[in-house]
Design an enzyme around this catalytic site. Structure first.
Site, PDB file in Angstrom:
ATOM      1  N   HIS A   1       0.811  -1.216   0.000  1.00 54.87           N
ATOM      2  CA  HIS A   1       0.000   0.000   0.000  1.00 54.87           C
ATOM      3  C   HIS A   1       0.846   1.269   0.000  1.00 54.87           C
ATOM      4  O   HIS A   1       0.363   2.326  -0.424  1.00 54.87           O
ATOM      5  CB  HIS A   1      -0.938   0.005   1.212  1.00 54.87           C
ATOM      6  CG  HIS A   1      -2.108  -0.908   1.053  1.00 54.87           C
ATOM      7  ND1 HIS A   1      -2.060  -2.253   1.345  1.00 54.87           N
ATOM      8  CD2 HIS A   1      -3.371  -0.672   0.606  1.00 54.87           C
ATOM      9  CE1 HIS A   1      -3.237  -2.799   1.092  1.00 54.87           C
ATOM     10  NE2 HIS A   1      -4.042  -1.868   0.642  1.00 54.87           N
ATOM     11  N   GLY A   2       2.054   1.197   0.468  1.00 52.35           N
ATOM     12  CA  GLY A   2       2.873   2.401   0.458  1.00 52.35           C
ATOM     13  C   GLY A   2       4.141   2.251   1.259  1.00 52.35           C
ATOM     14  O   GLY A   2       4.257   1.379   2.129  1.00 52.35           O
TER      15      GLY A   2
END
Length: 482
Positions: free
Chosen positions: A326-327
């Site tokens: 996701h990041g």
């Protein structure tokens, strides 16, 4: 080009008319039209990254053909790892380089070494995590012999970048989508109507539910230091509702749009907030990503067929990778780690597959036990979302410590409280509709059909009116940053 924009409202009908009228007699023309529309759609974000998408597509297309044609296992492995290495290399440079460079610099600084580590001033290409995983699943499936290599470049390129799923999924599988791109598609009125209903519901989720909740979630998370614990608790709830409405809304619009063109995409959400445990939640939330990690990471590591320690290891690897996907932030890693800890007791007691059927199947109301389990699971998920939303680990810890203070039982003190509770009331009605339609692929699938035509159209017009009233902001979808 946002799904909730005027540009997309003009783009979609034009492509639809050309597809079913100008190109209806030829499968090749239909696919070329969709491919051209998809490249145009992506170029509207930033035309420069179109070349990166094309390069990745050409690489995986060529690698698939070479793997399929070669009789040498070594050659097959070379092309497999070339594709994986280049794709993950691009992903690493654009998405993770600065994270590792800054983390390395901080680690050296903590032991007294001052290093000049250079970071890159680059923009993250929209959708790179999604189309990279499309290509990786294809290459791995070809290497494993699950599918033959696709010889038609137009069909393969369309599989990678079909515009409804290009920037935020679902993460498609070649085994599911490619066969549909090879078959002549005829207009199906029933499928098109259902697609429009799903688009309408997805827009309502995004524009009304998610964007309204976002205003209060942002305000509370950005000013947590001056607010009561009860206000922060509401902020946590607002973000919990926001991210569901935002991402599942996108997925509904994507699936509904694809159905207008006679194509069925993989389902990405199945009413996850009605789950009775965390394992069920992950079978219902971002299904295409969780199943991707299951099939290409968890099972190859041995899955649940290994000893207890390795099972625990496998679970932590999958959830940490999910968070990191996701990041490039420690908050996402913490979010993944927390879900791994939630999941662990179910795995160790062999209860991770205890709730496979839809809750309260065939009944309007859940049992008391089911309701309690849903409530507990919802609160665990909501608490974990604090890390997902926080700007940093420090932000998350301060938010949590302020929330679990004596002021948790005081009155909320953020501005416009009255309208905020109206938004929560609208969200409650939204979840009631979701509950009633939970046994269908989207909430309006059969709900509207049960009503007589006048009542059914009143429902549609009410949703459209609310979308128009609240839809002026044109807020970007949360998952576009991934």
């Amino acid at each position: 080009m946002l799904f909730n924009s005027v540009q997309f409202a003009l783009f979609l009908p034009v492509v639809f008319v050309l597809y079913w009228f100008a190109a209806r007699k030829s499968l090749r023309q239909q696919n070329i039209l969709l491919l051209a529309a998809s490249y145009f759609f992506y170029a509207c974000w930033d035309w420069r990254f179109l070349f990166l998408l094309l390069f990745s597509t050409l690489l995986d297309y060529a690698a698939g053909l070479q793997i399929s044609a070669s009789q040498s296992n070594q050659t097959k492995k070379t092309w497999l790892w070339l594709s994986i290495g280049v794709n993950l290399g691009f992903l690493g440079i654009f998405k993770y380089y600065n994270f590792f460079a800054e983390s390395f610099s901080a680690a050296l600084y903590s032991i007294g070494i001052h290093a000049n580590v250079h970071t890159l001033s680059i923009i993250l290409p929209v959708g790179i995590s999604f189309y990279t995983f499309h290509g990786l699943s294809y290459i791995i499936d070809v290497y494993k012999g699950r599918i033959p290599a696709e010889g038609n470049f137009v069909q393969y390129a369309l599989f990678v970048c079909f515009f409804p799923l290009l920037v935020a999924g679902p993460i498609e599988r070649a085994t599911h989508l490619l066969p549909q791109l090879k078959e002549k598609r005829s207009f199906n009125l029933h499928k098109a109507k259902d697609g429009l209903r799903q688009i309408l519901w997805g827009l309502f989720k995004k524009v009304v539910i998610a964007d309204l909740c976002a205003e209060y979630a942002n305000t509370i998370f950005n000013h947590y230091g001056s607010l009561t614990g009860s206000s922060l608790f509401l902020g946590m709830l607002f973000f919990t509702i926001q991210i569901y409405g935002d991402f599942s809304g996108y997925s509904d619009i994507a699936l509904g749009t694809a159905r207008l063109f006679g194509i069925d995409l993989l389902r990405n959400f199945a009413y996850p907030y009605f789950s009775r445990d965390i394992a069920e939640f992950w079978r219902r939330w971002h299904i295409s990503l969780s199943s991707w990690f299951r099939d290409y990471v968890y099972i190859p590591l041995g899955g649940s067929r290994v000893g207890t320690l390795k099972k625990v290891r496998n679970i932590f690897i999958v959830f940490l990778l999910s968070g990191f996907w996701h990041g490039a932030k420690f908050t996402f890693i913490a979010w993944g780690l927390l879900h791994a800890l939630y999941f662990l007791p179910l795995l160790l007691t062999n209860r991770n597959r205890a709730n496979l059927a839809t809750v309260a199947h065939g009944r309007l109301f859940p049992t008391t036990k089911e309701a309690l389990h849903m409530g507990l699971t919802f609160m665990l998920v909501a608490f974990a979302w604090i890390f997902f939303r926080a700007e940093s680990m420090q932000h998350a810890w301060h938010f949590i410590s302020h929330m679990f203070s004596r002021s948790l039982f005081a009155a909320p003190n953020f501005i416009e409280k009255k309208f905020a509770f109206l938004v929560l009331a609208i969200a409650a009605v939204f979840f009631i509709i979701e509950w009633v339609g939970r046994e269908n692929h989207h909430a309006l699938a059969n709900l509207g059909e049960r009503f007589k035509r006048p009542l059914r159209w009143c429902l549609y017009y009410a949703l459209i009116a609310m979308i128009i009233i609240f839809g002026g902001k044109g807020e970007q979808f949360i998952y576009f940053q991934f």
